[in-house]
Structure formats: C-alpha cells, structure tokens
Design a protein around this motif. Structure first.
Motif, PDB file in Angstrom:
ATOM      1  N   VAL A   1     -32.964 -62.594   2.841  1.00 22.70           N
ATOM      2  CA  VAL A   1     -31.950 -63.699   3.213  1.00 22.70           C
ATOM      3  C   VAL A   1     -31.021 -63.351   4.109  1.00 22.70           C
ATOM      4  N   ALA A   2     -30.320 -62.096   4.015  1.00 20.93           N
ATOM      5  CA  ALA A   2     -29.445 -61.623   5.164  1.00 20.93           C
ATOM      6  C   ALA A   2     -29.951 -61.852   6.678  1.00 20.93           C
ATOM      7  N   GLY A   3     -31.382 -61.425   6.820  1.00 22.42           N
ATOM      8  CA  GLY A   3     -31.938 -61.612   8.016  1.00 22.42           C
ATOM      9  C   GLY A   3     -31.985 -63.083   8.571  1.00 22.42           C
ATOM     10  N   LEU A   4     -32.347 -63.893   7.582  1.00 22.75           N
ATOM     11  CA  LEU A   4     -32.459 -65.353   7.926  1.00 22.75           C
ATOM     12  C   LEU A   4     -31.118 -65.938   8.318  1.00 22.75           C
ATOM     13  N   ILE A   5     -30.004 -65.647   7.427  1.00 27.46           N
ATOM     14  CA  ILE A   5     -28.635 -66.206   7.809  1.00 27.46           C
ATOM     15  C   ILE A   5     -28.192 -65.794   9.315  1.00 27.46           C
TER      16      ILE A   5
END
Length: 486
Positions: free
Chosen positions: A89-93
């Motif tokens: 999720v952090a990578g996508l944000i």
C-alpha cells in the motif's frame, strides 16, 4: 455429464467469455490515427492513453496477484506473509503521489525514460532497461508459468506434465500481448480481477468454515504478525529494506507503472492506483494467507501444494472449473503484462537507441514476445526445484531491484551527478548483492537489500564527485516540484 466434464465446460465457458468481452471492448475502443513510431509505441504500450481508473486498478491488481502470490504466499502457511501486501500500500501511494506526476510531466512511455531525461544520458536508461528485462525473463515469467501449472495440476489431478501446462499458458498469454497490446491486457485484467477476487474471497470463507473458524492447534508462529529472526519476514526488516522493496516494485517497475501511465490524465491514473491500494489493503491479505493457514491445520506442512489442495477440497466440484478459469486468468494477465512491458522496454530503451530509430513496433512485439516465452518455459524446471516460489523470487530480484532503485533515488534527489557514476554504482550493486546472496549472507536478505541500496547511492555520489569532478547537491523532495521546469 460427468463432474470432470462439467468442470472443463465451465472453465472453457468463462475463459472464452473473458476473451470475447476483451475483444469487443478493444474493437470498440478508438485507436490513434498516429502511425509514426511514437504513435505505435503509445498505442501498443500505453493503450493510446485510453485507460479509465477502473481498468488501471483492475490491471494493477491482477498483474501482481498471480500464482506466485496465491500459491507462493499460501505455501508458507503463515499469517506473516500478509506484510508484503500491507507494505505494498505504501509503494502504491508513493507511485500515485510522487512518481506518476513525473512520468506524465515528462510524457514517458517507460519508467526508464525519466532517468534518461534526468541524467541527460540514454546509456543509463538502456542499462536499467536491460536489468528490468533480465528480471522479467529469468525470474517472473518462469515463476508465474510454473506456479500456475502446479496449481492446475494439483486442482484437477492432471496427468499432464508441468511443462505441457506451462506451454499452454505461455502461448495463450503471448497471443493477448501480441494481438491486443496493453489495451487488451488491461481490459482482460479488469474482467478477470472481478472473477479472481470474488472466487478468492469465497475460498477464504469456505476454508474457514471447514475448520469451524477454529484456529486451535495451529502453532503460534503460524498466526503471529511479529516475525522472529528465523521467519521469512523478521519484524525488524519492516524498518529497513521492506519499504524500499515496495517503492521499487510499485513505483519504478515498468510492468506495474505502465498501466497507470496509460490513462488520459494523471488524475485518472492516480484514482486507479489509489483504488488498487485499497484493494491490497482490504481484500488481498486474507486471500493470500488464510487458505494456507487452514491447510496447515488440515494437512500439515505441505508447502506450495497447499493452495491447490485446499481449493480442491472446499470448493464444490462444479465451482472448481470457475476457480480454475480465475487462476488461468491470473496467470495469463500477469504473463502477458510482463511480456508487453518487456517489449516496451526493449523497443523504447534499446532498439530505438542502438539499432534503428523507426522500428516496426508490431513486428518487434511478436518476435520479442515469442522469444521471451520460450526462455521462460526453458526455466520452468528450475523453479520446480524451489522450496518456496515466493521466497526464491524475492531473493533473486534483490540482484536487480535495489541497484535499479538507487539510480532513481540519485537521479531525482540530487543535482549534478554524472550518469557514468550512476551506471558504475548500479553495476557495483548487482555484484555486491550477488556476493551477499551466493557467498556470504551475514543477515537477512531484506536487510541486505537496504545495505545494497544505500551502498549504491553512496558509490554514485562519491564516484561522481571524486572520479568525474562534479559537485552533487542534495535537493530532496522539494526538487520534485522543479523537475518539470529544468
């Protein structure tokens, strides 16, 4: 009609329906009238800039959620593996908020194009493109073909060899990539995604019902989210390399970012990326760990065969054909996504720079796709010997991921870094991580990825300063706002 024939009939019906819906959607889509090389590139590799946020979200989700995830993560039979999805999720944000605006601002076809424009040097673009290609050909394609084939063989109890099933997957995936380009890949992803996520949730519910929602008797280490030093994800690795692995995979990896770069506007692409992040946070984690945990209680430690066996046992026979279609779709969409992005990298980063400036893109697409599928199939037997698909993939990709990410970090956060220094640093990083992997591994490989990354960044700055006489200056994240005007 015998139950096995019903399974096959349902499988074929759903598979053909997805293909037909994809064809109809692609046929109705307006194609570009620009038949130049740039126009061909945009049409084949970026779907003519036509993907709405729904197809971006669906394609990103299905490109990643393949059998290396479903089979590999469930094969560990522990809750701890859910950290890969939470961290994603952090990578996508990061992709939505930091990298995607830059790709659109620079009108990039490939992520590596950003490096060329930042360093003002096409050789570093070519080097990173080659590393991405090596990862796709030698790691991801064979791993996905093997994982999908193993699942089908386990689910149906097929007599066919793994390589025969893998060949069918490879040829079908190649057909999507060759004849439809990214548009067909992304549209089939979205339709298949609805099926796979729905069936995946159903398997989770049925698996939990099979043990009456009772986790007693399962060892604590299989249920905990705090990993010890001897687990696949020790808790302290979440503080070092895990975040950077996710930034690399979701923000710089052409196979993923290509979907978000194919929207008509950056805002539309960002909506799709954030929707994909929500899916990863709320839906994907239980799908990739709970069936494996339940299978441990029912069958013991059976490794990568866990997911296929639990699905075969909990699903009604008539539904197993539908689930097989969902898994087949996941394999196909992941394989054809990688094939399409690989062709984009070769054509845009290598062929147009070193071979010919006006290539026949559709023809090259066919040649490269076939070649990559053949290589992937030849490597399937190698992956068949692995104890864990997902752990092997993550460890091997460290050879490329952190050196590649270092080039982006240095190029975006520093001014006046010589491209030759960044190239030296990338090569140094590959050699360093190879040493860690094959000669001396003093600490967990995720920690070593962190060490490799910052060693590469340091080498790039030092070599540029003392080897090429430049004066690298840190501009930080504030520099992102100025990149488009430089």
């Amino acid at each position: 009609m015998p139950l096995f024939n019903i399974q096959i009939a349902i499988f074929l019906l759903i598979t053909v329906s997805i293909a037909l819906l994809t064809y109809l959607k692609c046929r109705d889509a307006a194609k570009s009238n620009d038949h130049s090389t740039a126009g061909d590139n945009k049409e084949v590799f970026l779907a003519g800039g036509s993907l709405s946020w729904v197809f971006v979200a669906g394609s990103i989700t299905l490109t990643n959620l393949s059998t290396d995830q479903l089979v590999g993560m469930n094969g560990n039979q522990m809750a701890l593996l859910a950290w890969w999805e939470f961290a994603a999720v952090a990578g996508l944000i990061f992709l939505a908020k930091v990298f995607l605006p830059l790709y659109y601002r620079y009108n990039c076809t490939t992520t590596t194009e950003l490096l060329e424009k930042r360093y003002n040097n096409h050789h570093i673009r070519a080097l990173i493109g080659v590393l991405f290609l090596l990862g796709n050909i030698f790691i991801f394609i064979p791993a996905m073909l093997y994982g999908g084939s193993l699942f089908m063989k386990t689910l149906f109890g097929l007599d066919a060899s793994i390589i025969v099933i893998a060949t069918i997957f490879g040829l079908t995936g190649a057909a999507y990539a060759v004849f439809g380009g990214l548009r067909a890949v992304a549209i089939s992803d979205a339709y298949s995604g609805i099926l796979l996520l729905g069936m995946g949730i159903l398997v989770v519910i049925l698996a939990l019902m099979a043990i009456d929602f009772d986790f007693s008797g399962i060892p604590t280490e299989r249920l905990t989210m705090i990993g010890g030093n001897d687990t696949p994800i020790p808790w302290h690795t979440l503080l070092t390399g895990m975040l950077f692995i996710q930034i690399f995979y979701w923000s710089t990896n052409q196979t993923i970012t290509q979907r978000a770069m194919a929207s008509p506007t950056v805002e539309e692409g960002q909506k799709g990326v954030m929707a994909a992040a929500a899916i990863r946070l709320l839906i994907v984690p239980p799908i990739i760990v709970l069936p494996g945990i339940v299978s441990y209680k029912l069958y013991g430690d059976i490794g990568d065969a866990a997911y296929g066996r639990i699905v075969a046992d909990v699903l009604p026979v008539w539904l197993s054909g539908a689930f097989a279609a969902a898994i087949a779709a996941a394999v196909l969409t992941s394989v054809n996504s990688i094939l399409n992005s690989s062709t984009a990298l070769y054509v845009c980063d290598i062929h147009e720079k070193y071979v010919g400036t006006s290539p026949n893109v559709p023809k090259l697409n066919k040649i490269i796709t076939v070649a990559f599928v053949v290589i992937g199939l030849l490597l399937v037997p190698v992956y068949a010997t692995a104890d864990s698909i997902i752990n092997l993939v993550q460890e091997l990709y460290g050879l490329l991921s952190m050196p590649i990410l270092s080039a982006f970090i240095v190029g975006l956060l520093f001014n006046d870094v010589d491209a030759r220094a960044a190239i030296i640093a990338v090569i140094f990083g590959v050699v360093l991580y190879a040493f860690f992997s094959f000669v001396w591994m003093p600490i967990h490989y995720i920690h070593l990825m962190f060490v490799t990354l910052w060693s590469c960044v340091s080498v790039a700055i030092l070599v540029s300063r003392f080897g090429f006489g430049t004066r690298p200056a840190f501009v930080g994240f504030a520099g992102f706002k100025r990149l488009g005007t430089e």
